[in-house]
Design a protein around this motif. Structure first.
Motif, PDB file in Angstrom:
ATOM      1  N   THR A  69      -4.110   2.770   1.778  1.00 38.53           N
ATOM      2  CA  THR A  69      -3.992   3.558   0.543  1.00 38.53           C
ATOM      3  C   THR A  69      -4.831   4.825   0.635  1.00 38.53           C
ATOM      4  O   THR A  69      -4.391   5.917   0.265  1.00 38.53           O
ATOM      5  CB  THR A  69      -4.437   2.717  -0.655  1.00 38.53           C
ATOM      6  N   LYS A  70      -6.046   4.680   1.150  1.00 37.73           N
ATOM      7  CA  LYS A  70      -6.926   5.840   1.282  1.00 37.73           C
ATOM      8  C   LYS A  70      -6.349   6.869   2.246  1.00 37.73           C
ATOM      9  O   LYS A  70      -6.386   8.077   2.006  1.00 37.73           O
ATOM     10  CB  LYS A  70      -8.298   5.370   1.771  1.00 37.73           C
ATOM     11  N   ALA A  71      -5.771   6.401   3.358  1.00 38.77           N
ATOM     12  CA  ALA A  71      -5.196   7.302   4.354  1.00 38.77           C
ATOM     13  C   ALA A  71      -4.038   8.094   3.786  1.00 38.77           C
ATOM     14  O   ALA A  71      -3.831   9.261   4.128  1.00 38.77           O
ATOM     15  CB  ALA A  71      -4.737   6.505   5.571  1.00 38.77           C
ATOM     16  N   VAL A 118      -3.467   8.670   0.411  1.00 40.42           N
ATOM     17  CA  VAL A 118      -3.841   9.455  -0.766  1.00 40.42           C
ATOM     18  C   VAL A 118      -4.561  10.732  -0.377  1.00 40.42           C
ATOM     19  O   VAL A 118      -4.342  11.798  -0.966  1.00 40.42           O
ATOM     20  CB  VAL A 118      -4.728   8.607  -1.712  1.00 40.42           C
ATOM     21  N   ARG A 119      -5.398  10.671   0.644  1.00 40.02           N
ATOM     22  CA  ARG A 119      -6.218  11.830   0.987  1.00 40.02           C
ATOM     23  C   ARG A 119      -5.384  12.979   1.540  1.00 40.02           C
ATOM     24  O   ARG A 119      -5.768  14.130   1.459  1.00 40.02           O
ATOM     25  CB  ARG A 119      -7.293  11.431   2.005  1.00 40.02           C
ATOM     26  N   HIS A 177     -12.857  -4.954   7.227  1.00 41.80           N
ATOM     27  CA  HIS A 177     -12.281  -3.973   6.310  1.00 41.80           C
ATOM     28  C   HIS A 177     -11.108  -4.573   5.539  1.00 41.80           C
ATOM     29  O   HIS A 177     -10.501  -5.565   5.964  1.00 41.80           O
ATOM     30  CB  HIS A 177     -11.797  -2.738   7.073  1.00 41.80           C
ATOM     31  N   ALA A 201       0.812  -1.222   0.000  1.00 40.55           N
ATOM     32  CA  ALA A 201       0.000   0.000   0.000  1.00 40.55           C
ATOM     33  C   ALA A 201       0.844   1.270   0.000  1.00 40.55           C
ATOM     34  O   ALA A 201       0.486   2.258  -0.661  1.00 40.55           O
ATOM     35  CB  ALA A 201      -0.938   0.002   1.212  1.00 40.55           C
ATOM     36  N   ARG A 236      -5.776   7.642  11.874  1.00 40.06           N
ATOM     37  CA  ARG A 236      -6.554   7.767  10.634  1.00 40.06           C
ATOM     38  C   ARG A 236      -7.333   6.485  10.371  1.00 40.06           C
ATOM     39  O   ARG A 236      -8.510   6.525   9.988  1.00 40.06           O
ATOM     40  CB  ARG A 236      -5.628   8.073   9.457  1.00 40.06           C
ATOM     41  N   ALA A 291      -6.635  -1.313   1.428  1.00 37.84           N
ATOM     42  CA  ALA A 291      -7.446  -0.205   0.915  1.00 37.84           C
ATOM     43  C   ALA A 291      -7.488   0.946   1.916  1.00 37.84           C
ATOM     44  O   ALA A 291      -7.414   2.119   1.534  1.00 37.84           O
ATOM     45  CB  ALA A 291      -8.856  -0.693   0.609  1.00 37.84           C
ATOM     46  N   LEU A 292      -7.586   0.632   3.209  1.00 39.49           N
ATOM     47  CA  LEU A 292      -7.586   1.681   4.229  1.00 39.49           C
ATOM     48  C   LEU A 292      -6.273   2.444   4.233  1.00 39.49           C
ATOM     49  O   LEU A 292      -6.257   3.682   4.329  1.00 39.49           O
ATOM     50  CB  LEU A 292      -7.835   1.061   5.606  1.00 39.49           C
ATOM     51  N   THR A 335     -11.348   6.173  10.466  1.00 41.43           N
ATOM     52  CA  THR A 335     -12.011   5.825   9.211  1.00 41.43           C
ATOM     53  C   THR A 335     -12.809   4.535   9.334  1.00 41.43           C
ATOM     54  O   THR A 335     -13.937   4.423   8.834  1.00 41.43           O
ATOM     55  CB  THR A 335     -10.974   5.688   8.087  1.00 41.43           C
TER      56      THR A 335
END
Length: 574
Positions: free
Chosen positions: A507-509, A511-512, A500, A471, A528, A504-505, A532
């Motif tokens: 990566t999202k943390a 990227v945002r 979950h 990730a 985070r 993916a968590l 989330t």
């Protein structure tokens, strides 16, 4: 160093009588001359043979160069120059040099040999007063146009030359500074702060999350303040003023301050701009936390969600009115946190709120319709009651502070881009206090998470390491080497058990919002991910991936951690 140009007066003797007197509250100590236009002016403070009348007559002599009908009625120029609280006590010689530079920069005595007559009086350690007659030795009027801005510019040079505290350029939106008389009065009464400062903070806390004028006024009364309101002939409320019960004048009457005199954004019209009839609950704040967590912990999670959304508004760098509203509303969240958080974090949160107050106000008009999610979060914090320092309450505090540190840094950057120097500096100072408060709040829950992470089965730990590398390939080795890796591993396990996708968590943390500036990337990711994925911030100590049945549950009142004080408390971030 702050120079202040006061209104022009008509009586040189009248001003000298005040400067050499005892002060309004006997706060003047050893009044004496430190400099004058000719280096030889009489000093009524230390020369027994000199009088205030002598000094006034000397300063006013140029007036007689003009006919009686040509003399300016307001001929007295008055400038006070105050050092910063953390500056060293300057000598009379240093103040004399400062006075000469100020009168030269402002055009009062530009050094051409025919300037105005002036004198500098010192009656306190931290400031001087300069008095001048606005007629030059040649009978002409001085060129002192925009003397206030010229004095401010010279003060910035003096600070640099003398190694004094560097004051960011002002923009006219700051709250009025506390006077030396107010500070001396507070000292005599045994109060830590002047009445003006205490009232300002109390009023700001009353504003935090308030939904109506009536609620705001009720909060002021509940806080123990004396409140007076002013009504229009129509019966509508026009304004308000407040007083501390023990702060009274010589006639034993309470000393009231209008909201606008406490701070520009505390006038009743400006406060009303924050209220809205919009009762819709924004996405992500529908009360889902309330069913799983205690009220204070749930309110902190809601505040963390709202603060994260506000942070993205600042990052978008779009509508300035919306961004200014987010910054102002974050000030309400900080005031609410300072009021309701546990004792061991309260002092730093109060300092952070006081610093951020300056960052929350600029010439950019806040459009509060864009910040109602944050205002509702502040309201939830106020009405959820005080939070304990341990368990889910403490973890929730750490979670919201983790986001607020990032927000304060982003607010400093946003203000700096718009040349809001004082606001940017205030946001940076607030971030320092928020980091300390975060470390205090996060120490225990992170210690528990790290203890759980150390007991994870080696095969599961290797699986999590592979997930992190997939990730976050650029940060993976840094994360795996950090002390916080164990807590992150425990969090990844909890996320997996909750259904979950950990990769993916992660990566999202990432990227945002960027992670490169974090001092402890793993600690930031812990909060985070737990926010989330809606995971408990203080789970049970049952180790995931061991022979015991792994599960995650909320512990409302945990026992003190068995680790010795200070163990694994290196929580410094960003």
């Amino acid at each position: 160093m702050i120079p202040s140009i006061h209104r022009q007066g008509s009586s040189t003797f009248g001003l000298l009588r005040y400067l050499y007197g005892k002060g309004t509250h006997e706060e003047h100590v050893d009044p004496h001359l430190v400099a004058s236009f000719d280096h030889m002016a009489p000093d009524p403070g230390r020369d027994p043979s000199a009088t205030k009348e002598d000094l006034a007559h000397l300063l006013d002599q140029p007036l007689h160069l003009l006919g009686a009908d040509q003399r300016p009625e307001k001929h007295v120029w008055h400038c006070s120059v105050r050092a910063a609280p953390d500056d060293p006590i300057l000598t009379d010689e240093q103040w004399a040099d400062i006075a000469r530079r100020i009168v030269a920069a402002t055009g009062i005595d530009p050094g051409d040999g025919a300037g105005c007559r002036w004198a500098a009086v010192r009656h306190a350690d931290d400031h001087i007063h300069i008095i001048a007659t606005l007629v030059r030795e040649d009978g002409r009027r001085p060129d002192h146009h925009r003397s206030g801005k010229r004095a401010q510019a010279e003060a910035r040079l003096i600070e640099a030359d003398c190694g004094l505290h560097r004051v960011a350029p002002g923009d006219g939106t700051a709250a009025k500074r506390t006077t030396s008389a107010e500070r001396h009065k507070a000292e005599r009464q045994g109060r830590d702060r002047a009445a003006r400062e205490e009232l300002r903070e109390t009023v700001r806390r009353a504003v935090a999350g308030a939904a109506s004028t009536a609620e705001f006024l009720d909060r002021l009364k509940d806080a123990g303040l004396l409140v007076r309101t002013r009504m229009l002939p129509s019966g509508d409320l026009q304004g308000y003023k407040v007083a501390l019960p023990g702060d009274r004048n010589g006639d034993k009457e309470p000393i009231f301050y209008a909201g606008s005199t406490l701070a520009p954004d505390l006038s009743l019209p400006r406060i009303r701009e924050r209220f809205t009839t919009d009762s819709a609950v924004p996405e992500g704040t529908d009360g889902e936390h309330m069913t799983a967590f205690s009220a204070p912990a749930a309110a902190r999670r809601t505040a963390a969600d709202a603060a994260w959304a506000a942070l993205l508004v600042l990052d978008a760098n779009g509508d300035d009115g919306a961004a200014a509203a987010q910054i102002a509303a974050i000030g309400e969240v900080l005031d609410a946190l300072a009021k309701t958080s546990a004792l061991h974090t309260r002092n730093e949160l109060r300092r952070a709120a006081r610093e951020f107050e300056r960052a929350s106000r600029s010439h950019t008009r806040a459009e509060f319709r864009h910040a109602q999610g944050l205002r509702r979060a502040a309201r939830d914090l106020v009405y959820s009651g005080p939070a304990f320092g341990r368990g889910e309450d403490g973890a929730g505090t750490a979670m919201v502070l983790d986001t607020l540190v990032f927000f304060a840094i982003a607010a400093a950057h946003w203000h700096a881009q718009r040349q809001h120097a004082q606001q940017a500096e205030a946001a940076r100072r607030a971030a320092v206090h928020l980091r300390v408060a975060y470390e205090q709040a996060a120490a225990e829950p992170l210690t528990v998470l790290r203890e759980r992470g150390r007991r994870i089965a080696p095969s599961l730990l290797r699986h999590h390491a592979t997930t992190v590398r997939a990730a976050l390939p650029d940060l993976a080795e840094t994360i795996l080497a950090e002390p916080g890796w164990d807590a992150l591993a425990a969090t990844l396990t909890d996320a997996t058990q909750a259904g979950h996708n950990p990769q993916a968590l992660l990566t999202k943390a990432a990227v945002r919002r960027e992670l490169d500036t974090a001092e402890s990337v793993s600690d930031v990711l812990v909060w985070r991910l737990r926010r989330t994925a809606d995971l408990p911030g203080y789970p049970s100590t049952t180790a995931p991936g061991t022979n015991g049945r792994p599960r995650t549950r909320w512990v409302a009142q945990p026992q003190p951690a068995s680790a010795s004080p200070g163990l694994e408390q290196r929580q410094r971030r960003r």
